[in-house]
Design an enzyme around this catalytic site. Structure first.
Site, PDB file in Angstrom:
ATOM      1  N   TYR A 108      -9.868 -12.974  -1.616  1.00 36.79           N
ATOM      2  CA  TYR A 108     -10.167 -11.756  -2.327  1.00 36.79           C
ATOM      3  C   TYR A 108      -9.377 -10.796  -1.491  1.00 36.79           C
ATOM      4  O   TYR A 108      -9.266 -10.612  -0.321  1.00 36.79           O
ATOM      5  CB  TYR A 108     -11.648 -11.435  -1.949  1.00 36.79           C
ATOM      6  N   GLU A 196      -7.599  -4.708  -7.737  1.00 38.76           N
ATOM      7  CA  GLU A 196      -8.475  -5.690  -7.222  1.00 38.76           C
ATOM      8  C   GLU A 196      -7.934  -7.115  -7.838  1.00 38.76           C
ATOM      9  O   GLU A 196      -7.482  -7.309  -8.908  1.00 38.76           O
ATOM     10  CB  GLU A 196      -9.930  -5.492  -7.684  1.00 38.76           C
TER      11      GLU A 196
END
Ligand code: GDP
Ligand code: MN
Length: 385
Positions: A108, A196
């Site tokens: 992530y 993101e």
């Protein structure tokens, strides 16, 4: 403003941030063709401005070109429900065909503006592919934060620190450092609010690629990015908000039943608070602005009343630059042209308040006068009970 995954990936490529090859398919035949070009397999991905598509059925693997064509047909036009769309879901207008990668690890990565430190902050975690909110709740120690000094930018040291925290070494480590630096440059140059990458993938071949990408931009800087503005997709925005933006009204749809028309953002927030305080629930946030015209007030009213959930309206105007008589005329115009079918409580104060009240009283419409803000809030809440 948010953009689609396929648009975000176009920007990534411009900044030399590695991402799998992929194209939007215009029809089923095209989906088949693209899949052939990718060697016979592909990932078919619904494009909506919401995450969690995989779990909702919006990301599917095609084992051959025919299957890609079938998946394309199923996905286009479907209403996709994910944990981020709400129960009503989102209609899929665009389908993206992606060249599959062999995943070794899902990580992530995000850059965002951290309000606490007032700085762009890099967030990285070895727990990719799952919702970061879940990681933050259950295993917060697995999220690494790197605060970036705007004068220096993302330093080599910081990029290496993040790559190290992601558990990388060797070639993947070096690739991740370059990836981070290029992504940071994109963030700054395009005035992003959030980027993101979830998941950031280490492939079996040792490449570092953005498998998914979500980018949000600072609306106040969009004027200097016509290329980004061209990515705006009105299908993804609440229709009331699109309509309001045409008249420069700051409007945000909420899920209550008391419509609010207010001048000034602070007063608008205070108005929503006082409605809540008295047991009601606002249907929207609306700031008509300081210099609104009768026409703007009328359109604001039309947009508020266009919401079927609205059972009453509270008009709260403090006339400073805005004159109360202009607001009153706008309301009367709206009543004449659109018709007002729900109770309307009006609280006016400030410049030309007497003229304003007179216009309302003589209009012949049943407009309820609020003597002060508390009185107005009580009256509007009572009217929906
Ligand atoms: P999201 O569910 O909206 O976040 O969509 P993503 O693009 O993140 O895809 C969801 C999941 O599908 C990823 O976490 C991967 O596990 C899987 N996935 C997507 N593309 C590929 C691919 O090319 N290869 C493999 N093996 N899995 C993929
Ligand atoms: Mn994702």
């Amino acid at each position: 403003m948010n953009i689609h995954e396929y648009q975000a990936k176009e920007l990534l490529r411009q900044y030399k941030v590695a991402t799998p090859d992929g194209r939007v398919a215009v029809d089923a035949e095209n989906a088949r063709q693209i899949t052939k070009e990718f060697g016979g397999q592909s990932v078919v991905k619904a494009q909506i401005h919401a995450g969690g598509r995989g779990k909702g059925g919006g990301v599917k693997f095609a084992k051959n070109p025919d299957e890609a064509a079938e998946l394309f047909k199923k996905m286009l036009g479907m209403t996709l429900v994910t944990h981020q769309t709400g129960a009503e879901g989102r209609k899929v207008h665009t389908v993206f065909i992606s060249n599959p990668v062999d995943i070794e690890k899902e990580l992530y990565l995000a850059f965002l503006v951290d309000r606490g430190s007032s700085r762009i902050t890099l967030m990285a975690s070895t727990e990719g592919g799952v919702e970061i909110e879940e990681v933050a709740e259950k295993t917060p120690e697995k999220i690494v934060k790197v605060v970036i000094d705007p004068a220096i930018g993302l330093s080599g040291f910081q990029a290496r620190q993040a790559a190290f925290a992601l558990g990388l070494s060797g070639d993947a480590f070096k690739k991740a450092v370059t990836f981070l630096q290029n992504l940071y440059r994109l963030f700054v140059e395009k005035d992003c609010a959030m980027v993101e990458i979830n998941p950031l993938v280490i492939t079996k071949q040792g490449d570092v690629v953005a498998l998914d990408a979500k980018i949000g931009f600072d609306d106040n800087a969009l004027f200097r990015h016509p290329d980004v503005l061209a990515y705006r997709d009105l299908n993804e925005e609440a229709p009331e908000e699109v309509e309001a933006s045409k008249f420069n009204l700051n409007f945000i749809k909420l899920d209550g039943n008391i419509g609010c028309m207010v001048n000034g953002a602070g007063l608008a927030m205070g108005t929503m608070d006082i409605i809540k305080y008295h047991g009601g629930s606002p249907a929207n946030f609306l700031d008509v602005g300081g210099g609104a015209t009768e026409e703007a007030v009328k359109n604001a009213f039309r947009i508020i009343l266009g919401d079927k959930e609205v059972k009453a309206v509270l008009v709260n105007i403090f006339g400073g630059i805005m004159r109360c008589d202009i607001v009153a005329n706008g309301i009367v115009k709206a009543a004449k042209e659109i018709g007002i079918t729900v109770p309307v409580v009006v609280r006016l104060e400030g410049t030309n308040v007497e003229e304003g009240k007179k216009i309302l009283a003589e209009s012949g419409y049943n407009l309820i006068v609020g003597n002060d803000l508390k009185d107005a809030a009580e009256k509007v809440v009572a009217s929906v009970k």
